[in-house]
Design a protein around this motif. Structure first.
Motif, PDB file in Angstrom:
ATOM      1  N   GLU A  24      38.193  46.530  30.429  1.00 47.90           N
ATOM      2  CA  GLU A  24      38.073  47.427  31.579  1.00 47.90           C
ATOM      3  C   GLU A  24      38.748  46.852  32.818  1.00 47.90           C
ATOM      4  O   GLU A  24      39.385  47.583  33.592  1.00 47.90           O
ATOM      5  CB  GLU A  24      36.592  47.695  31.866  1.00 47.90           C
ATOM      6  N   ILE A  25      38.646  45.553  33.031  1.00 51.39           N
ATOM      7  CA  ILE A  25      39.227  44.933  34.228  1.00 51.39           C
ATOM      8  C   ILE A  25      40.640  44.397  33.970  1.00 51.39           C
ATOM      9  O   ILE A  25      41.226  43.726  34.824  1.00 51.39           O
ATOM     10  CB  ILE A  25      38.333  43.803  34.766  1.00 51.39           C
ATOM     11  N   GLY A  26      41.172  44.675  32.772  1.00 54.08           N
ATOM     12  CA  GLY A  26      42.543  44.259  32.457  1.00 54.08           C
ATOM     13  C   GLY A  26      42.690  42.769  32.262  1.00 54.08           C
ATOM     14  O   GLY A  26      43.729  42.183  32.622  1.00 54.08           O
ATOM     15  N   PHE A  27      41.695  42.139  31.688  1.00 57.45           N
ATOM     16  CA  PHE A  27      41.652  40.676  31.548  1.00 57.45           C
ATOM     17  C   PHE A  27      42.902  40.142  30.861  1.00 57.45           C
ATOM     18  O   PHE A  27      43.626  39.297  31.418  1.00 57.45           O
ATOM     19  CB  PHE A  27      40.395  40.297  30.745  1.00 57.45           C
ATOM     20  N   GLU A  28      43.194  40.617  29.645  1.00 55.68           N
ATOM     21  CA  GLU A  28      44.311  40.066  28.881  1.00 55.68           C
ATOM     22  C   GLU A  28      45.644  40.321  29.569  1.00 55.68           C
ATOM     23  O   GLU A  28      46.474  39.418  29.702  1.00 55.68           O
ATOM     24  CB  GLU A  28      44.333  40.673  27.478  1.00 55.68           C
ATOM     25  N   LEU A  30      46.434  40.969  32.740  1.00 56.79           N
ATOM     26  CA  LEU A  30      46.647  40.241  33.994  1.00 56.79           C
ATOM     27  C   LEU A  30      46.936  38.765  33.735  1.00 56.79           C
ATOM     28  O   LEU A  30      47.764  38.155  34.422  1.00 56.79           O
ATOM     29  CB  LEU A  30      45.419  40.394  34.898  1.00 56.79           C
ATOM     30  N   LEU A  31      46.261  38.184  32.750  1.00 53.19           N
ATOM     31  CA  LEU A  31      46.517  36.774  32.426  1.00 53.19           C
ATOM     32  C   LEU A  31      47.874  36.606  31.773  1.00 53.19           C
ATOM     33  O   LEU A  31      48.622  35.661  32.092  1.00 53.19           O
ATOM     34  CB  LEU A  31      45.411  36.229  31.518  1.00 53.19           C
ATOM     35  N   VAL A 109      45.513  32.133  39.025  1.00 55.74           N
ATOM     36  CA  VAL A 109      45.379  33.102  37.938  1.00 55.74           C
ATOM     37  C   VAL A 109      44.017  33.780  38.012  1.00 55.74           C
ATOM     38  O   VAL A 109      43.903  35.005  37.901  1.00 55.74           O
ATOM     39  CB  VAL A 109      45.554  32.405  36.572  1.00 55.74           C
ATOM     40  N   TYR A 110      42.981  32.961  38.207  1.00 56.70           N
ATOM     41  CA  TYR A 110      41.637  33.543  38.254  1.00 56.70           C
ATOM     42  C   TYR A 110      41.470  34.490  39.434  1.00 56.70           C
ATOM     43  O   TYR A 110      40.932  35.598  39.277  1.00 56.70           O
ATOM     44  CB  TYR A 110      40.563  32.452  38.344  1.00 56.70           C
ATOM     45  N   SER A 111      41.902  34.088  40.616  1.00 63.04           N
ATOM     46  CA  SER A 111      41.691  34.914  41.797  1.00 63.04           C
ATOM     47  C   SER A 111      42.438  36.240  41.707  1.00 63.04           C
ATOM     48  O   SER A 111      41.947  37.272  42.170  1.00 63.04           O
ATOM     49  CB  SER A 111      42.111  34.155  43.052  1.00 63.04           C
ATOM     50  N   THR A 112      43.626  36.227  41.097  1.00 61.77           N
ATOM     51  CA  THR A 112      44.342  37.492  40.881  1.00 61.77           C
ATOM     52  C   THR A 112      43.494  38.433  40.036  1.00 61.77           C
ATOM     53  O   THR A 112      43.379  39.630  40.331  1.00 61.77           O
ATOM     54  CB  THR A 112      45.689  37.221  40.178  1.00 61.77           C
ATOM     55  N   SER A 116      41.507  41.770  41.683  1.00 63.01           N
ATOM     56  CA  SER A 116      41.868  43.035  41.044  1.00 63.01           C
ATOM     57  C   SER A 116      40.617  43.739  40.509  1.00 63.01           C
ATOM     58  O   SER A 116      40.468  44.958  40.665  1.00 63.01           O
ATOM     59  CB  SER A 116      42.850  42.779  39.898  1.00 63.01           C
ATOM     60  N   ALA A 117      39.706  42.965  39.894  1.00 63.96           N
ATOM     61  CA  ALA A 117      38.478  43.550  39.353  1.00 63.96           C
ATOM     62  C   ALA A 117      37.621  44.140  40.470  1.00 63.96           C
ATOM     63  O   ALA A 117      37.066  45.235  40.325  1.00 63.96           O
ATOM     64  CB  ALA A 117      37.699  42.493  38.581  1.00 63.96           C
ATOM     65  N   CYS A 118      37.505  43.430  41.589  1.00 64.98           N
ATOM     66  CA  CYS A 118      36.696  43.928  42.704  1.00 64.98           C
ATOM     67  C   CYS A 118      37.290  45.205  43.292  1.00 64.98           C
ATOM     68  O   CYS A 118      36.560  46.146  43.619  1.00 64.98           O
ATOM     69  CB  CYS A 118      36.565  42.861  43.782  1.00 64.98           C
ATOM     70  N   HIS A 119      38.617  45.252  43.413  1.00 65.51           N
ATOM     71  CA  HIS A 119      39.263  46.466  43.899  1.00 65.51           C
ATOM     72  C   HIS A 119      39.009  47.625  42.941  1.00 65.51           C
ATOM     73  O   HIS A 119      38.693  48.744  43.360  1.00 65.51           O
ATOM     74  CB  HIS A 119      40.769  46.238  44.055  1.00 65.51           C
ATOM     75  N   GLN A 120      39.126  47.344  41.656  1.00 69.42           N
ATOM     76  CA  GLN A 120      38.946  48.380  40.651  1.00 69.42           C
ATOM     77  C   GLN A 120      37.506  48.892  40.616  1.00 69.42           C
ATOM     78  O   GLN A 120      37.259  50.091  40.442  1.00 69.42           O
ATOM     79  CB  GLN A 120      39.340  47.835  39.272  1.00 69.42           C
TER      80      GLN A 120
END
Length: 570
Positions: A24-28, A30-31, A109-112, A116-120
């Motif tokens: 849902e938060i685009g984990f893969e 974005l990394l 990497v983590y903060s990106t 992004s997750a908080c915005h989403q």
């Protein structure tokens, strides 16, 4: 080759829900956008491998060399896609993923991902709580390890001795610094050298945070941290550039001056409790605008009716030692005699000056008494010789008692602390809002407690400091998913009339992520491979509370059997 027919019961637990939140938060994606990898050397992308670590950390924490065994009992194709096997998630593949993460600077990497997750998810970044903790490590580490690095790579991590917040100064350690939203979502995390000082950490951490946030977000941000933030150097660096709330250290003379001023004016604003618990502290506040280092700040003097237990014990222990010391001095003084009244008065004045006490008062009476003077002549006295009697003065203690007003005043001051902020406009932010923001520091503290629990971190099993640094950030990635799950369920529970009835007959409206994950471990699926097809079924006896947790998290049980299942949170 045609796969062998088989029927299995898989203990999937919370793995599919964790995977769904990651997707849902685009984990893969974005990394993978930030980490380079060679597809010819590994079938799984670094994002997928790091997601595997997050799933394992939150489901069934295992060292790297056991992660492959864990996924042998999981529905790997549902988690990572077709043609993926548990053997692809071996310790070597995971180790290379950690190396790749370290190469491109783990905290960036983590903060990106987190921002992004908080915005989403619509989570604001207006207030961030910042703190550090230490993690003790066992074994020897080559702190001079050198690895080839790109321009974006992290600095070499030094695992060494430092101030241990785990009370293990005998062990080497690392320091983890973290910035957390009021919803307990980590936004920025850094793994630091074991001897990192909190005062200098704040300055470098703020610089990193500034590079991550937009101009608008930075202008609206209130940076909250403990008293280690407040040094003259730090204040000069952030002056006019960052809104902050912190605690004024007792080492500043202004601290005692403001406490005296507040108690003298006695114009307290009664706030009462700011937490719903029965035994929660009640507060009263006074605020002042004063100069510090030539610049105007707002100071909120806070009184709590719950005296800090440890401070009270320390004070009472010191008070007892002071009384014992005073009693010994009094015993010595009472055993001394003076041959004239003026000498006695002079000695009393000297004693009172040398043994002045803020918390005890005493008084002496100099009483004359007759005493036979010691014979100066040698030999036996004659029969008719009359002894020479002289008058001497001996001090006698009349009273020794505690000064109750002084003791109570000290206790009041121990229950008083001072907050400092650059927010001088009381219309922009009230005294109560400043206190509530400061008390929100527990958001960071609770995340550290989760990380330090045996379920999350039960020891590092890595030899290379670079992998320790990368794995430390992966644990925070797990904490991000954990925080999203916990926050989402808690927010939904505010609209519920019926509590969650969890293990041990606990009825909860505000469950922790740990409780939720533990309950979800009950989930199992029926896995069937037959004639080259894979079928998945849910048993009829699925725990009803597990179903409810999934619904509160925005999903349903179909995520365990269908790849088309979607999040339902609006």
């Amino acid at each position: 080759m045609k796969p062998k027919d088989r029927v299995m019961m898989l203990s999937t637990g919370p793995s599919q829900l964790i995977s769904a939140i990651c997707d849902e938060i685009g984990f893969e994606d974005l990394l993978n956008e930030q980490i380079e990898w060679d597809e010819s050397r590994c079938k799984l992308s670094p994002g997928a491998r790091l997601k595997a670590l997050v799933i394992n950390i939150l489901s069934d924490r295992e060292p790297l060399y056991h992660v492959e065994q864990y996924f042998e009992e999981q529905d790997v194709e549902m988690l990572f896609g077709s043609d993926v096997e548990a053997s692809h998630i071996n310790e070597y593949a995971l180790g290379r993923a950690l190396d790749a993460l370290y190469e491109v600077n783990p905290w960036k990497v983590y903060s990106t991902l987190a921002i992004s997750a908080c915005h989403q998810l619509g989570l604001p970044l207006g207030r961030l709580h910042n703190d550090t903790t230490s993690y003790s490590l066992y074994g020897e580490y080559n702190t001079k390890e050198k690895v080839p690095k790109s321009e974006e790579a992290a600095e070499d991590l030094e695992i060494t001795h430092g101030f241990s917040k785990q009370h293990r100064p005998d062990l080497k350690q690392i320091v983890l610094g973290m910035s957390v939203t009021p919803e307990r979502i980590p936004i920025l995390a850094t793994v630091e050298n074991g001897n990192t000082d909190d005062k200098t950490w704040n300055f470098t951490f703020i610089q990193k945070l500034r590079n991550l946030l937009s101009e608008e977000e930075w202008g609206q941000l209130i940076y909250q941290a403990d008293s280690a933030l407040i040094t003259l150097d730090n204040l000069r660096e952030i002056r006019g550039n960052l809104h902050f709330i912190s605690r004024l250290p007792e080492t500043f003379s202004l601290s005692s001056e403001l406490k005296e001023k507040a108690w003298k004016k006695d114009r307290w604003e009664e706030i009462g409790q700011i937490k719903p618990q029965k035994k929660a502290a009640s507060y009263k506040l006074q605020s002042f605008t004063e100069k510090l280092d030539g610049f105007m700040y707002r100071f909120v003097v806070v009184y709590s009716d719950k005296l800090n237990e440890q401070k009270e014990k320390t004070f009472l222990r010191k008070l007892g030692k002071e009384r014992i010391k005073l009693e010994k001095a009094i015993d010595t003084f009472e055993s001394t005699v003076y041959h004239c009244e003026s000498d006695a008065k002079e000695a009393l004045e000297k004693f009172e000056k040398e043994n002045a006490s803020h918390y005890f008062q005493y008084s002496f009476k100099m009483e004359p008494e007759e005493q036979t003077e010691k014979r100066k002549k040698r030999g036996r006295p004659k029969k008719n010789e009359v002894p020479n009697v002289i008058t001497v003065y001996r001090p006698h203690l009349q009273c020794l008692e505690e000064i109750e007003e002084a003791v109570e005043e000290k206790k009041r001051k121990l229950s008083t602390f001072i907050l400092i902020t650059d927010k001088c406009d009381r219309q922009e932010m009230t005294d109560l809002e400043i206190l509530q923001t400061y008390k929100g520091q527990e958001a960071a503290e609770t995340r550290f407690r989760v990380l330090k629990s045996p379920q999350m971190i039960d020891g590092f099993f890595l030899k290379k400091p670079s992998r320790v640094a990368a794995l430390g950030i992966v644990f925070v990635m797990a904490l991000l998913v954990y925080g999203i799950l916990e926050n989402r369920v808690r927010e939904k529970m505010k609209q519920e009339e019926k509590p969650l009835n969890l293990a041990g007959n606990r009825k909860l409206f505000n469950p922790t992520g740990q409780v939720l994950l533990k309950e979800l471990k009950k989930i199992k699926i029926i896995y069937i491979q037959q004639n080259g097809e894979t079928l998945r079924f849910l048993p009829d006896n699925i725990n009803e509370e597990c179903k409810r947790i999934l619904e509160l998290a925005g999903y349903d049980m179909t995520i365990y059997v269908s790849k088309q299942a979607e999040n339902t949170v609006v």
